[in-house]
Design a protein around this motif. Structure first.
Motif, short mmCIF file in Angstrom:
data_model
loop_
_atom_site.label_atom_id
_atom_site.label_comp_id
_atom_site.label_asym_id
_atom_site.label_seq_id
_atom_site.Cartn_x
_atom_site.Cartn_y
_atom_site.Cartn_z
N ILE A 5 4.49 -0.70 -5.13
CA ILE A 5 4.46 -2.07 -4.59
C ILE A 5 5.44 -2.20 -3.43
O ILE A 5 6.47 -1.52 -3.37
N LEU A 6 5.10 -3.12 -2.54
CA LEU A 6 5.95 -3.44 -1.39
C LEU A 6 6.85 -4.60 -1.79
O LEU A 6 6.37 -5.64 -2.25
N ALA A 14 10.97 3.86 2.59
CA ALA A 14 11.78 4.47 1.52
C ALA A 14 12.60 3.39 0.81
O ALA A 14 12.95 3.52 -0.36
N GLU A 15 12.90 2.29 1.54
CA GLU A 15 13.69 1.20 0.97
C GLU A 15 12.81 0.05 0.47
O GLU A 15 13.20 -0.69 -0.43
N THR A 16 11.65 -0.13 1.08
CA THR A 16 10.85 -1.34 0.80
C THR A 16 9.74 -1.10 -0.22
O THR A 16 9.09 -2.05 -0.64
N LEU A 47 0.88 -0.12 8.90
CA LEU A 47 0.99 -1.37 9.68
C LEU A 47 1.20 -2.56 8.75
O LEU A 47 1.99 -3.47 9.03
N PHE A 48 0.48 -2.54 7.62
CA PHE A 48 0.58 -3.63 6.64
C PHE A 48 2.02 -3.76 6.13
O PHE A 48 2.58 -4.86 6.07
N MET A 49 2.63 -2.61 5.81
CA MET A 49 4.00 -2.65 5.28
C MET A 49 4.98 -3.21 6.31
O MET A 49 5.98 -3.82 5.95
N ASN A 61 3.81 -7.05 -3.10
CA ASN A 61 2.39 -6.84 -2.83
C ASN A 61 2.01 -5.42 -3.22
O ASN A 61 2.67 -4.46 -2.80
N ALA A 62 0.96 -5.29 -4.03
CA ALA A 62 0.48 -3.95 -4.39
C ALA A 62 0.03 -3.23 -3.12
O ALA A 62 -0.47 -3.86 -2.19
#
Ligand SMILES: NC(=O)c1ccc[n+]([C@@H]2O[C@H](COP(=O)([O-])OP(=O)(O)OC[C@H]3O[C@@H](n4cnc5c(N)ncnc54)[C@H](OP(=O)(O)O)[C@@H]3O)[C@@H](O)[C@H]2O)c1
Length: 331
Positions: A5-6, A14-16, A47-49, A61-62
């Motif tokens: 998940i984000l 790596a952090e998010t 791009l979404f992340m 967000n999954a």
């Protein structure tokens, strides 16, 4: 049950990104529970992340737009014949596919053949469908016609080349590396040109008088050079912006030569395509995967727990192919 998940938009994945190991999955009336076999990491996920995609994340967000797996369970209002079937999961950017199991509304899955590599099927919803739509929805192409594409060694490009070849359509493939030129020629591109100095002249020389009916552009910096090869009244379809720059066409091409600039976005296409057509197209594409007519090169697969390595790998330029999660490797 594990799911990536984000947790925050932007910054270093790596952090998010977090691996959530204690998911309680509830299968609603119209849902199916899918055991995920494979799910790729696409540029759209990246791009979404970052918050730069057409859908903005609602954290947490999954993650994971598309994938393939087997239906374990179906809610009472869902089609019970789906149980046990292999399905592809259509992108929504809500449900996520980077998981070992996922609950999905039944309308977001399409049953496909068992006789194909699940890794290839997992990549079916986005790139092959994009290639299919680019070839079918803009210009009525016939055998012998020439088309051009930038980003030709990308997943989308590989599918465009394979589908065009099957239809007898000739391809001019633009890449940015010599080894990518060799790769696309081995995949069946009729001509491969490496971007750089005097690109327009080199393309004209390679085409030897032929003109492109349509050009599919993924964000070429030198689009003005490429468009010189498009026939008068021809079409440019833009579907990506890898350089972050908008597509810019010289005014003379737009006005005097009547070149049209159009665009494609997979989420709109899925939403606007009638369900029967979606099922027909994806079934046809899955059969082509089974027959090994279309495929995307796979560079690496990772278990979910190695998500940091997987995301870093997928973010590298100059890859030879796609990076996928195969949750079965976690075992
Ligand atoms: N509009 C839509 O609905 C839609 C649907 C599908 C895909 N797309 C977009 O299409 C593009 C390709 O997707 P994919 O999954 O096929 O990608 P992919 O297989 O991961 O390949 C990425 C491609 O982008 C090139 N690239 C990366 N950064 C670049 C840069 N700064 N300048 C020039 N080229 C660069 C790579 O070239 P190298 O190999 O030389 O690094 C490679 O050809 C992505 O941008 C994706 O978001 C859009």
């Amino acid at each position: 049950m594990s799911k990536l998940i984000l947790t925050a938009v932007g910054g270093d994945p790596a952090e998010t990104v977090r691996l959530d190991n204690e998911q309680q999955l509830t299968v609603g009336g119209g849902d199916v529970l899918v055991e995920v076999e494979a799910a790729p990491i696409n540029p759209a996920d990246q791009l979404f992340m970052l918050g730069w995609f057409g859908v903005y994340p609602q954290v947490p967000n999954a993650l994971g737009a598309e994938g393939a797996g087997r239906v374990l369970q179906a809610g009472p209002e869902a089609d019970q014949t789906l149980i046990g079937r292999r399905v592809i999961i259509l992108p929504t950017f809500v449900q996520g596919t980077w998981a070992d199991k996922v609950v999905v509304p039944a309308r977001n899955v399409i049953p496909v053949t068992d006789d194909a590599d699940p890794k290839q099927l997992a990549m079916l919803p986005v790139n092959p469908a994009t290639a299919y739509a680019l070839l079918h929805d803009y210009v009525a192409l016939k055998p012998g016609d020439w088309i051009g594409l930038s980003l030709a060694n990308s997943g989308v490009g590989q599918f465009v080349i394979a589908l065009a070849k099957r239809a007898g359509i000739k391809t001019l493939a633009i890449v940015r590396r010599d080894d990518a030129a060799k790769q696309v020629q081995a995949l069946g591109a009729d001509l491969a040109v490496v971007a750089g100095e005097n690109l327009g002249d080199r393309i004209a020389e390679a085409l030897a008088g032929a003109k492109l009916r349509v050009l599919f552009d993924g964000g070429a910096q030198d689009l003005g050079e490429l468009v010189r090869a498009v026939e008068d009244g021809g079409t440019v379809v833009t579907y990506a912006a890898v350089t972050g720059q908008p597509p810019v066409l010289p005014l003379g091409d737009l006005i005097y030569r009547g070149i049209s600039l159009r665009s494609f976005y997979i989420l709109n296409w899925i939403q606007q395509t009638p369900r029967n057509d979606l099922e027909r197209i994806y079934t046809e594409l899955a059969e082509l995967v089974a027959q090994r007519v279309i495929s995307a090169t796979v560079e690496a697969t990772y278990p979910l727990r190695q998500y940091r390595e997987a995301l870093a790998h997928a973010g590298q330029q100059g890859r030879s192919g796609k990076v996928l999660f195969v949750p079965g490797q976690d075992a």
